[in-house]
Design an enzyme around this catalytic site. Structure first.
Site, PDB file in Angstrom:
ATOM      1  N   ALA A  17       0.834  -1.201   0.000  1.00  0.00           N
ATOM      2  CA  ALA A  17       0.000   0.000   0.000  1.00  0.00           C
ATOM      3  C   ALA A  17       0.872   1.257   0.000  1.00  0.00           C
ATOM      4  O   ALA A  17       0.542   2.248  -0.655  1.00  0.00           O
ATOM      5  CB  ALA A  17      -0.938  -0.001   1.203  1.00  0.00           C
ATOM      6  N   GLY A  20       2.134   1.610  -3.494  1.00  0.00           N
ATOM      7  CA  GLY A  20       0.983   1.836  -4.364  1.00  0.00           C
ATOM      8  C   GLY A  20       0.417   3.228  -4.222  1.00  0.00           C
ATOM      9  O   GLY A  20       0.035   3.856  -5.215  1.00  0.00           O
ATOM     10  N   ASP A  21       0.367   3.740  -3.009  1.00  0.00           N
ATOM     11  CA  ASP A  21      -0.119   5.093  -2.749  1.00  0.00           C
ATOM     12  C   ASP A  21       0.745   6.117  -3.480  1.00  0.00           C
ATOM     13  O   ASP A  21       0.234   7.005  -4.161  1.00  0.00           O
ATOM     14  CB  ASP A  21      -0.124   5.362  -1.245  1.00  0.00           C
ATOM     15  CG  ASP A  21      -0.539   6.778  -0.895  1.00  0.00           C
ATOM     16  OD1 ASP A  21      -1.535   7.272  -1.462  1.00  0.00           O
ATOM     17  OD2 ASP A  21       0.131   7.392  -0.047  1.00  0.00           O
ATOM     18  N   ALA A  22       2.059   5.965  -3.371  1.00  0.00           N
ATOM     19  CA  ALA A  22       2.977   6.911  -4.013  1.00  0.00           C
ATOM     20  C   ALA A  22       2.857   6.858  -5.533  1.00  0.00           C
ATOM     21  O   ALA A  22       2.775   7.893  -6.203  1.00  0.00           O
ATOM     22  CB  ALA A  22       4.411   6.610  -3.585  1.00  0.00           C
ATOM     23  N   GLU A  25      -0.650   8.256  -6.751  1.00  0.00           N
ATOM     24  CA  GLU A  25      -0.732   9.714  -6.660  1.00  0.00           C
ATOM     25  C   GLU A  25       0.109  10.384  -7.742  1.00  0.00           C
ATOM     26  O   GLU A  25      -0.314  11.370  -8.341  1.00  0.00           O
ATOM     27  CB  GLU A  25      -0.304  10.207  -5.277  1.00  0.00           C
ATOM     28  CG  GLU A  25      -0.503  11.703  -5.151  1.00  0.00           C
ATOM     29  CD  GLU A  25      -0.535  12.218  -3.730  1.00  0.00           C
ATOM     30  OE1 GLU A  25      -0.577  13.447  -3.591  1.00  0.00           O
ATOM     31  OE2 GLU A  25      -0.524  11.409  -2.783  1.00  0.00           O
TER      32      GLU A  25
END
Length: 110
Positions: A17, A20-22, A25
């Site tokens: 996560a 994946g978040d980076a 975004e």
């Protein structure tokens, strides 16, 4: 150094996560800039439509039925890895779904 691509099944859900978040975004920011949006306030406002726990919930609700069994397992690992000390202004269920969604994005990226 660990070869993340070939060992992504060994990475815990929270770490998937995290990456994946980076990645997600960054892709959303590139997309918004490609639309010709240049004002910071407008970029921030538009990005929230894609990069927020609520937005991830909506996106994930649509995508979940098309996930493979492996992607569902990754989603569950990310969702279950969500800490219980989330920000108070977030719905906890949305936060967990968002973490699961980000884990799948991290898995796809790696």
């Amino acid at each position: 150094m660990i070869d993340l691509k070939s060992n992504c099944h060994l990475i815990n859900g929270a770490d998937l996560a995290y990456i994946g978040d980076a990645y997600y975004e960054l892709m959303i920011r590139k997309y918004l800039l490609s639309l010709g949006i240049t004002k910071n306030k407008e970029l921030q406002k538009k990005s929230i439509m894609y990069v927020s726990a609520h937005a991830h919930q909506i996106i994930c609700d649509k995508l979940l039925k098309s996930f493979t069994e492996e992607e569902i397992n990754i989603f569950k690992r990310g969702r279950n890895g969500a800490p219980h000390n989330h920000r108070k202004n977030l719905n906890f269920a949305e936060y967990c779904t968002s973490s699961g969604f980000e884990a799948v994005i991290g898995y796809w990226y790696l």
